[in-house]
Design a protein around this motif. Sequence first.
Motif, PDB file in Angstrom:
ATOM      1  N   THR A 241       0.860  -1.179   0.000  1.00  0.00           N
ATOM      2  CA  THR A 241       0.000   0.000   0.000  1.00  0.00           C
ATOM      3  C   THR A 241       0.897   1.230   0.000  1.00  0.00           C
ATOM      4  O   THR A 241       1.876   1.236   0.721  1.00  0.00           O
ATOM      5  CB  THR A 241      -0.882   0.025   1.263  1.00  0.00           C
ATOM      6  N   PRO A 242       0.612   2.280  -0.726  1.00  0.00           N
ATOM      7  CA  PRO A 242      -0.580   2.532  -1.542  1.00  0.00           C
ATOM      8  C   PRO A 242      -0.517   1.959  -2.959  1.00  0.00           C
ATOM      9  O   PRO A 242      -1.306   2.354  -3.790  1.00  0.00           O
ATOM     10  CB  PRO A 242      -0.620   4.053  -1.576  1.00  0.00           C
ATOM     11  N   ARG A 330       1.199   1.385   5.239  1.00  0.00           N
ATOM     12  CA  ARG A 330       0.114   0.537   4.759  1.00  0.00           C
ATOM     13  C   ARG A 330      -1.177   0.764   5.534  1.00  0.00           C
ATOM     14  O   ARG A 330      -2.264   0.719   4.991  1.00  0.00           O
ATOM     15  CB  ARG A 330       0.515  -0.935   4.872  1.00  0.00           C
ATOM     16  N   TRP A 333      -2.932   4.673   4.726  1.00  0.00           N
ATOM     17  CA  TRP A 333      -3.343   5.237   3.444  1.00  0.00           C
ATOM     18  C   TRP A 333      -4.256   4.315   2.651  1.00  0.00           C
ATOM     19  O   TRP A 333      -4.121   3.097   2.744  1.00  0.00           O
ATOM     20  CB  TRP A 333      -2.108   5.532   2.600  1.00  0.00           C
ATOM     21  N   PRO A 334      -5.129   4.931   1.851  1.00  0.00           N
ATOM     22  CA  PRO A 334      -5.861   4.132   0.856  1.00  0.00           C
ATOM     23  C   PRO A 334      -4.919   3.757  -0.296  1.00  0.00           C
ATOM     24  O   PRO A 334      -3.766   4.161  -0.300  1.00  0.00           O
ATOM     25  CB  PRO A 334      -6.953   5.077   0.355  1.00  0.00           C
ATOM     26  N   ARG A 335      -5.460   3.027  -1.267  1.00  0.00           N
ATOM     27  CA  ARG A 335      -4.603   2.659  -2.400  1.00  0.00           C
ATOM     28  C   ARG A 335      -4.976   3.444  -3.649  1.00  0.00           C
ATOM     29  O   ARG A 335      -6.071   3.940  -3.790  1.00  0.00           O
ATOM     30  CB  ARG A 335      -4.690   1.157  -2.677  1.00  0.00           C
TER      31      ARG A 335
ATOM     32  N   GLY B 148      -9.148   0.986   0.392  1.00  0.00           N
ATOM     33  CA  GLY B 148      -7.854   0.490   0.832  1.00  0.00           C
ATOM     34  C   GLY B 148      -7.410   0.979   2.193  1.00  0.00           C
ATOM     35  O   GLY B 148      -6.381   0.546   2.683  1.00  0.00           O
ATOM     36  N   ALA B 149      -8.176   1.892   2.809  1.00  0.00           N
ATOM     37  CA  ALA B 149      -7.765   2.409   4.119  1.00  0.00           C
ATOM     38  C   ALA B 149      -8.427   1.591   5.216  1.00  0.00           C
ATOM     39  O   ALA B 149      -9.525   1.897   5.664  1.00  0.00           O
ATOM     40  CB  ALA B 149      -8.140   3.879   4.244  1.00  0.00           C
ATOM     41  N   ASN B 218      -6.597  13.720   2.330  1.00  0.00           N
ATOM     42  CA  ASN B 218      -5.623  12.749   1.842  1.00  0.00           C
ATOM     43  C   ASN B 218      -5.647  12.734   0.316  1.00  0.00           C
ATOM     44  O   ASN B 218      -6.677  12.500  -0.298  1.00  0.00           O
ATOM     45  CB  ASN B 218      -5.994  11.370   2.392  1.00  0.00           C
ATOM     46  N   ILE B 220      -4.571  10.706  -1.926  1.00  0.00           N
ATOM     47  CA  ILE B 220      -4.982   9.467  -2.583  1.00  0.00           C
ATOM     48  C   ILE B 220      -6.493   9.306  -2.479  1.00  0.00           C
ATOM     49  O   ILE B 220      -7.172   8.976  -3.445  1.00  0.00           O
ATOM     50  CB  ILE B 220      -4.271   8.257  -1.954  1.00  0.00           C
ATOM     51  N   TRP B 221      -7.008   9.566  -1.282  1.00  0.00           N
ATOM     52  CA  TRP B 221      -8.449   9.438  -1.061  1.00  0.00           C
ATOM     53  C   TRP B 221      -9.217  10.373  -1.995  1.00  0.00           C
ATOM     54  O   TRP B 221     -10.192   9.985  -2.631  1.00  0.00           O
ATOM     55  CB  TRP B 221      -8.767   9.738   0.404  1.00  0.00           C
ATOM     56  N   ARG B 224      -9.152   9.207  -5.497  1.00  0.00           N
ATOM     57  CA  ARG B 224      -9.980   8.020  -5.737  1.00  0.00           C
ATOM     58  C   ARG B 224     -11.472   8.323  -5.742  1.00  0.00           C
ATOM     59  O   ARG B 224     -12.264   7.545  -6.263  1.00  0.00           O
ATOM     60  CB  ARG B 224      -9.711   6.968  -4.652  1.00  0.00           C
TER      61      ARG B 224
END
Lengths: 370, 423
Positions: A241-242, A330, A333-335, B148-149, B218, B220-221, B224
């Motif tokens: 991750t990410p 990991r 954070w989201p991916r 993914g979080a 965030n 990445i968030w 997405r």
Amino acid sequence: MFDNITNWIDGLTAMQQFVLFSGVKIFAVFGVLMTCVAYAVWVERKVAAAIQDRVGPNRAGPFGLLQPACDGIKAFLKEDFTPDHVRKAYFWIAPAIALIPALLTVAVIPFGSNLGAQKMVIADLNVGILYTFGIVSLGVYGIVLAGYAANSKYPFIGGIRSSAQMVSYELAMGMSVIPLFLWVGDLNLSQLVISQQGFVGWLPDALGSVRLPNWLVFQSPMLALSFFIFLVAAFAETNRTPFDLPEAEQELAGGYNIEYSSIKFALFFMGEYAAMITASAMMVTLFFGGWTLPWFGLDQPATSIPGGLLHIGIFFVKVVAFVFTIVWVRWMWPRFRYDQLMDLGWRRFIPLALVNIVVTALWLWIRSRS
Amino acid sequence: MATTQEIEFGESAARAQRAADELPELQGEKMVLNMGPSHPSTHGVLRIILELDGETITKATPDVGYLHRGDEKIAENMTWNQFVPYTDRLDYLAPMANNVAYALAVEKLFGIQDKLPPRCQYIRTICCELSRISSHLLGVGCFAMDVGAMTVFLLTFTEREKIYNLQEALTGARLTTSYTRIGGVSRDLPPGWVDQCRKFLREVVVNIAEVETLLTRNKIWVDRTRDVGVIPKDVAIDYGLSGPNLRASGVDHDLRKKQPYLIYQELDFDVPLGSVGDCYDRYLVRMEEMRQSVKLVHQCLDKLPGGADNAAKEPVCIQDGKITLPPKGKVLSSMEELIHQFMIVTTGVNAPVGEVYFGHENPKGELGFYINSRGGGTPYRLKIRAPSFVNLSVLPHILPGHLMSDTVSILGSLDFVMGECDR
């Protein structure tokens, strides 16, 4: 007894000694690495638990320290099921290919200065870094083959994603270290470590005792940028991750390893953790001074056995710090999405790495003329 | 002997045109991917048949009904109060809100929705808003986990646990609360519950802020979720979306404001609206709704008639022997109460003839009950308008054109529950 062994060793020819010590080093490093892989899983679970206000594994042994052993035994004892629809040969070979490159990379990493007369590196190659990149690239085959061999849709998508991802980030990773070697002028990792002794020279004297170690990451902004690119690429290369898209549980229900069970499944995990440890070891060696510490004369090769062991310990602690960071990220954070990941790789990091090479080369050229 | 063969060459421009016409068929085959019914991001047994061109979705067909239990038919064979436990299992993330919605619908049929004792109305409002917090906590947590979080999910889950504790203290059950009765609630607030609830409200605000720091800014968030799964205003209305999903598209429609029921008119709260209608907006709307719910529960607790310990013995049920059960002590000593008890337990509360529809602002959207009564203790027909079912109907419209990874963001942001969708 001890004298007998020493005499016997002294009686061997140089070639025989080389074979003997290389063998010992290979087994020792392999053993330590596999133990670390097992305990990296434990660290991951404990850190995750701490971040998420949970307890984590605590049933097997004190602090759950026997958990890796239990996990391993469980993985071995599970039914090793091979579905009918898979391509058998690739299906069998893929988990091995996923694990082996990660183990081979360790061969060129100097994990200590020396113990007695022996240098603490398995193969002191002059082209160490080229070897590393050559071997690391093989890692992608394990995942691609797994995805292809499983002959079903989710693993297939996982395999395709990961091949694209790893190929792209390998470029960025390879280019990120070029400034490093322009700077140092050597491809041998042991020489690289030696070049990081002492303290950086650019800090003003007025700061007095506040001094930065002469590690490559601190030596110039270009090298710090190199480190940043390398770090991101290392995340992508190890599928963490990410950048863990190939095994995105929520989208692909596990990705390339769906059809696997038992120890074959476990091998992918060991491969991932081994790759994570190797990547950490590479970063320590390339950017953070390897086994050196500028204080207490610990940046000079050891002359005694305890000194040598201390150097190995320093290296180990640095690696653990990196592993911890990777685990930490990991759970915070989201991916990324597939296209965002590729965009980041090709449109941000590769140009950035190229510019970095040119700037470093120019800098060195100007410096050599003045 | 020489023969002459005529060979026809088309004009080059015409040939190019023909090649272009044939091209779409040459682009390779599309992959049909079966997502679900048992897939980690479908939060239950939703099946989506995706047609993929590479990673891009070209067609999406949701297939619902795997969890169908025939709740609506079951309702026809039991008395009004007996159906309350079935409503627990609709949106099982907010059982108390379902209980309240059903009770209010039946009370509307009876024409007694305005005669409920004030303490009962306040308690019901508190239940609804706690349910909303609970449901949104899980909704946001699952959404984050799909993207993914993982940590966010566990943080919010810890908070939900406290709501479960409150529910347990209040109703005796953590999940299957079955708290409401026709004409009231099953029991009054237990001693100390109000303080416990206030403590929770203070803690949940901290938790929401923590989630906010992990997600809202965030990079990445945001990458997405922003501009992913955009549902424009008109589409949202056309597909009959409701709840946070509708409001995220910028439609100011909240039944608590538009058709006020219980005591919402007396309370001060805002309805957060989105502007774009993407996944990010839906996330933000849910986060703000949780804060508004916290505010609402605080107000309710402050104004609660009878106070925390109810020293004044404010009733929590309508004092009408034909609708609610009489006190047990009197049943054993008085003829009138014995008859009431007997009739309610055996034949059910006697309903008037007629049909009603009542829409309730549930956490997931408008949970509506349509009741057709021909008199007597059971409904002739009961139809449940499940918000999750309606919200999912928009999937074939918004999924095509997105990448496969966006499916999970979109599903997560729609926040549906299959128990309610399939009922």
